[in-house]
Design a protein around this motif. Sequence first.
Motif, PDB file in Angstrom:
ATOM      1  N   ALA A 166       0.842  -1.201   0.000  1.00 37.71           N
ATOM      2  CA  ALA A 166       0.000   0.000   0.000  1.00 37.71           C
ATOM      3  C   ALA A 166       0.875   1.249   0.000  1.00 37.71           C
ATOM      4  CB  ALA A 166      -0.929   0.006   1.208  1.00 37.71           C
ATOM      5  N   LYS A 167       0.404   2.281  -0.660  1.00 32.10           N
ATOM      6  CA  LYS A 167       1.171   3.511  -0.787  1.00 32.10           C
ATOM      7  C   LYS A 167       0.931   4.499   0.348  1.00 32.10           C
ATOM      8  CE  LYS A 167       3.233   2.537  -4.635  1.00 32.10           C
ATOM      9  NZ  LYS A 167       4.708   2.410  -4.687  1.00 32.10           N
ATOM     10  N   ALA A 168      -0.251   4.432   0.970  1.00 33.21           N
ATOM     11  CA  ALA A 168      -0.591   5.459   1.945  1.00 33.21           C
ATOM     12  C   ALA A 168      -1.641   4.963   2.923  1.00 33.21           C
ATOM     13  CB  ALA A 168      -1.091   6.716   1.233  1.00 33.21           C
ATOM     14  N   VAL A 169      -1.704   5.645   4.060  1.00 36.15           N
ATOM     15  CA  VAL A 169      -2.771   5.458   5.049  1.00 36.15           C
ATOM     16  C   VAL A 169      -3.489   6.794   5.187  1.00 36.15           C
ATOM     17  CG1 VAL A 169      -3.333   4.897   7.440  1.00 36.15           C
ATOM     18  CG2 VAL A 169      -1.451   3.697   6.290  1.00 36.15           C
ATOM     19  N   PHE A 170      -4.802   6.745   5.110  1.00 36.86           N
ATOM     20  CA  PHE A 170      -5.641   7.951   5.162  1.00 36.86           C
ATOM     21  C   PHE A 170      -6.371   7.990   6.506  1.00 36.86           C
ATOM     22  CE2 PHE A 170      -9.314  10.580   4.365  1.00 36.86           C
ATOM     23  CZ  PHE A 170      -8.904  11.526   3.440  1.00 36.86           C
ATOM     24  N   VAL A 171      -6.367   9.152   7.158  1.00 38.49           N
ATOM     25  CA  VAL A 171      -6.934   9.284   8.509  1.00 38.49           C
ATOM     26  C   VAL A 171      -7.894  10.471   8.559  1.00 38.49           C
ATOM     27  CG1 VAL A 171      -6.398   9.496  10.973  1.00 38.49           C
ATOM     28  CG2 VAL A 171      -4.719   8.461   9.432  1.00 38.49           C
ATOM     29  N   ASN A 172      -9.057  10.286   9.163  1.00 35.99           N
ATOM     30  CA  ASN A 172      -9.945  11.399   9.486  1.00 35.99           C
ATOM     31  C   ASN A 172      -9.470  12.015  10.801  1.00 35.99           C
ATOM     32  OD1 ASN A 172     -11.834  11.014   7.336  1.00 35.99           O
ATOM     33  ND2 ASN A 172     -12.775   9.340   8.474  1.00 35.99           N
ATOM     34  N   ASN A 173      -9.206  13.311  10.822  1.00 38.47           N
ATOM     35  CA  ASN A 173      -8.713  13.953  12.051  1.00 38.47           C
ATOM     36  C   ASN A 173      -9.341  15.332  12.226  1.00 38.47           C
ATOM     37  OD1 ASN A 173      -6.864  13.805  14.324  1.00 38.47           O
ATOM     38  ND2 ASN A 173      -5.738  15.468  13.384  1.00 38.47           N
ATOM     39  N   PRO A 174     -10.542  15.432  12.829  1.00 37.37           N
ATOM     40  CA  PRO A 174     -11.366  14.374  13.399  1.00 37.37           C
ATOM     41  C   PRO A 174     -12.454  13.953  12.414  1.00 37.37           C
ATOM     42  CG  PRO A 174     -12.251  16.487  14.057  1.00 37.37           C
ATOM     43  CD  PRO A 174     -11.085  16.778  13.137  1.00 37.37           C
ATOM     44  N   THR A 175     -13.347  13.050  12.859  1.00 36.19           N
ATOM     45  CA  THR A 175     -14.556  12.767  12.106  1.00 36.19           C
ATOM     46  C   THR A 175     -15.526  13.933  12.285  1.00 36.19           C
ATOM     47  OG1 THR A 175     -15.800  11.722  13.904  1.00 36.19           O
ATOM     48  CG2 THR A 175     -14.283  10.313  12.651  1.00 36.19           C
ATOM     49  N   TYR A 176     -16.615  13.889  11.531  1.00 33.79           N
ATOM     50  CA  TYR A 176     -17.655  14.923  11.651  1.00 33.79           C
ATOM     51  C   TYR A 176     -18.134  15.065  13.103  1.00 33.79           C
ATOM     52  CZ  TYR A 176     -20.412  17.659   8.260  1.00 33.79           C
ATOM     53  OH  TYR A 176     -20.923  18.646   7.463  1.00 33.79           O
ATOM     54  N   TYR A 177     -18.160  13.955  13.830  1.00 33.40           N
ATOM     55  CA  TYR A 177     -18.695  13.969  15.192  1.00 33.40           C
ATOM     56  C   TYR A 177     -17.669  14.434  16.221  1.00 33.40           C
ATOM     57  CZ  TYR A 177     -22.227  11.035  12.959  1.00 33.40           C
ATOM     58  OH  TYR A 177     -23.191  10.557  12.117  1.00 33.40           O
ATOM     59  N   GLY A 178     -16.392  14.556  15.806  1.00 33.05           N
ATOM     60  CA  GLY A 178     -15.352  14.983  16.740  1.00 33.05           C
ATOM     61  C   GLY A 178     -14.450  13.869  17.229  1.00 33.05           C
ATOM     62  N   ILE A 179     -14.574  12.671  16.637  1.00 28.78           N
ATOM     63  CA  ILE A 179     -13.787  11.517  17.072  1.00 28.78           C
ATOM     64  C   ILE A 179     -12.405  11.548  16.421  1.00 28.78           C
ATOM     65  CG2 ILE A 179     -13.705   8.993  17.203  1.00 28.78           C
ATOM     66  CD1 ILE A 179     -16.115  10.201  18.659  1.00 28.78           C
ATOM     67  N   CYS A 180     -11.365  11.360  17.214  1.00 28.77           N
ATOM     68  CA  CYS A 180      -9.990  11.358  16.707  1.00 28.77           C
ATOM     69  C   CYS A 180      -9.354   9.986  16.890  1.00 28.77           C
ATOM     70  CB  CYS A 180      -9.140  12.383  17.456  1.00 28.77           C
ATOM     71  SG  CYS A 180      -9.689  14.086  17.266  1.00 28.77           S
ATOM     72  N   SER A 181      -8.672   9.516  15.853  1.00 30.05           N
ATOM     73  CA  SER A 181      -7.826   8.329  15.950  1.00 30.05           C
ATOM     74  C   SER A 181      -6.455   8.749  16.489  1.00 30.05           C
ATOM     75  CB  SER A 181      -7.669   7.675  14.574  1.00 30.05           C
ATOM     76  OG  SER A 181      -8.913   7.285  14.052  1.00 30.05           O
ATOM     77  N   ASN A 182      -5.626   7.769  16.787  1.00 25.84           N
ATOM     78  CA  ASN A 182      -4.284   8.044  17.298  1.00 25.84           C
ATOM     79  C   ASN A 182      -3.360   8.339  16.118  1.00 25.84           C
ATOM     80  OD1 ASN A 182      -1.824   8.162  18.567  1.00 25.84           O
ATOM     81  ND2 ASN A 182      -2.065   6.260  19.711  1.00 25.84           N
ATOM     82  N   ILE A 183      -3.491   9.545  15.567  1.00 25.86           N
ATOM     83  CA  ILE A 183      -2.811   9.869  14.316  1.00 25.86           C
ATOM     84  C   ILE A 183      -1.294   9.869  14.465  1.00 25.86           C
ATOM     85  CG2 ILE A 183      -3.034  12.364  14.712  1.00 25.86           C
ATOM     86  CD1 ILE A 183      -3.354  12.645  11.634  1.00 25.86           C
ATOM     87  N   LYS A 184      -0.801  10.199  15.644  1.00 29.01           N
ATOM     88  CA  LYS A 184       0.650  10.216  15.837  1.00 29.01           C
ATOM     89  C   LYS A 184       1.237   8.815  15.719  1.00 29.01           C
ATOM     90  CE  LYS A 184       4.236  12.157  18.808  1.00 29.01           C
ATOM     91  NZ  LYS A 184       4.512  12.981  20.013  1.00 29.01           N
ATOM     92  N   GLU A 185       0.623   7.838  16.385  1.00 28.29           N
ATOM     93  CA  GLU A 185       1.134   6.464  16.316  1.00 28.29           C
ATOM     94  C   GLU A 185       0.844   5.828  14.955  1.00 28.29           C
ATOM     95  OE1 GLU A 185       3.135   4.922  18.459  1.00 28.29           O
ATOM     96  OE2 GLU A 185       3.142   6.858  19.504  1.00 28.29           O
ATOM     97  N   ILE A 186      -0.282   6.183  14.350  1.00 28.99           N
ATOM     98  CA  ILE A 186      -0.574   5.696  12.991  1.00 28.99           C
ATOM     99  C   ILE A 186       0.493   6.200  12.025  1.00 28.99           C
ATOM    100  CG2 ILE A 186      -2.172   5.915  11.045  1.00 28.99           C
ATOM    101  CD1 ILE A 186      -4.468   5.830  13.101  1.00 28.99           C
TER     102      ILE A 186
END
Length: 482
Positions: A163-183
Motif C-alpha cells: 500500500a502507498k498510503a494510510v488515510f486518517v480522518n482527524n477528526p470525524t464529523y462527530y469529533g472523534i480522533c484516531s491516534n494519528i501520531k502512532e498511525i
Amino acid sequence: MFIERQRKAPIYEALKRFKSERVVPFDVPGHKQGRGNPELTNFLGKQCMELDVNSMKPLDNLCHPISVIKEAEELAAEAFGAAHAFFMVNGTTSAVQSMILSVCKRGEKIILPRNVHRSVINALIICGAIPVYVNPQTDERLGISLGMRLEDVKKAILENPDAKAVFVNNPTYYGICSNIKEISKLAHQYNMYVLADEAHGTHFYFGKNMPTNAMAAGADMASISMHKSGGSLTQSSFLVIGPNMSEGYIRQIINLTQTTSGSYLLMSSLDLSRKNLYLNGEDIFQKVCSLTDYARKEINEIGDYYAYSKEIVNGDSVFDFDHTKLSINTFDTGLAGLEVYDILRDEYGIQIEFGDLGNILAYISVGDRQRDIERLISALAEIRRLYKRDKSGMLKMEYISPQVATTPNEAFYADTKSLPIGETAGYICAECVMCYPPGIPILAPGERITREILDYIKYIKEKGGSLTGPEDLELEYLNVLS
C-alpha cells in the motif's frame, strides 16, 4: 519574529493597493468591477465586486505563484507548522483529491477508514487506486462510527505491505480522533505516506489543549477546511505538506483540477483568517470551547438528549475528542436526528450542520454568540416537550460494513443498467449514495447492495434525509453493473 511576520496578509495588502490605483479593466471578469451587473453589485456590495478580479502581475497567479501568493503561502505554512501550504479555492474536496492523486496511481492500494467523505471515493474513481478499508469501530449507544484502532491499521498494513498510503480522518464529523501520531509512525515504518482529512480540524493548530494536529503528528499531507472553523469564505481551504513531499509535483497535481481563475475574494479570506487565527486563535477557541461546554451542560440537563464529549475517550478507537463539536444524540427522545434537524429549521429558524439517524451536530465556531446558544438550548427543550415519542422501531446504526466487489474506478466506468432501487439487492453498485451532510457514502461504486442497506436508505428517505449522489435525483432508480 514569527509574530511580526504573521501580522502580514500579502494578498489582502496587494488587493488594497490595486484598488487604490484605480486601474481601468480591459480583462475579465466581464462585470468590470460591478458596473456591468448593478443588481448583483447592490446585493453583494460595491467593494466586493471591485475586488473580484483576475490574475495579473501585481496580484500574482495561483497556478504559478512568484510574489504575493507565494509569500502568503509561506506565512500559512509557518502558521500551520508545515513545510509548504497551498491555497485551495475549489474547496477541501480538491485538497483531499490532490492528496490522493499525489501518492496513488491506478492499481495501487491505499488504507483508509470506510467512513470517509465522498471526495475520497471520487478521488479513487478518478485515479483507479484500490481501497483497503479499515472498518471503524462503532458506538452502539450513539449509533456512530468511531476512529481506526491502531491494531486494525497495523493488521491492514501487514496484510497489504505494498500500500502507498494510510488515510486518517482527524477528526470525524462527530469529533472523534484516531491516534494519528502512532498511525503516522507505524505507516512510516513501512514506507507509506500518511494523509489526513482535517476538514473539521482547523482549530487543532491554533487552540490550546486541542487534539494533535496532523503536522505535529508527523503526517505527510493534510487538507484543512479553513472555511469551517477558521472563519474564511465558503469553498476556501488549505492543503499543507510535510518536508518529505515535493512541493513542485503536488502543485502540478493541484493544477490538474483546480481552476486557473483563482478567486481573490476566497484567497484574501484565507490570508486574513490565517492572520487572525495565528494572532488570536487561543482566545477565539477558548471562547468556542466555553460556549460548547456550556451548551453541553444545559442540553444534558433537559433530559433524553446526550451531548457527548471527552468522557467517551477510550484511548484507542476514540483516542481523543474535539470538544468544540456539539454532537448531540437524540435517540431517547424517540426522534431521529434528521427529524430534529428539520424541526429546528422549519419551526424555530435554527440551521444546524446535520442530522443523521440518531444524532445532530450544531457547529460552534469563531462567529457564534451566547444568545444564539441560548436559543438553541431553548428550542431543543421545547422540541422534547412537544414531539417526544416512543423510541421503539427506530433504526440506530450510522455505519454498515461494505461488501467490496471491485474498485470504485472499475465500477463507475463499467457497463451499467438502471434498476428500480427495490430490485437491486445482490447487484454491485455503480454510483455513490450518501446522506448530505455529512457526505459519507452509504454505498460507493464497487460495493454490493444488500437488503440491510436498502432498508437503511428507505428509512432515511422516510425521515426526510437528503440523499445525494446517484444519477436519478429522486433515488427511485439505481445504476448497477450489468
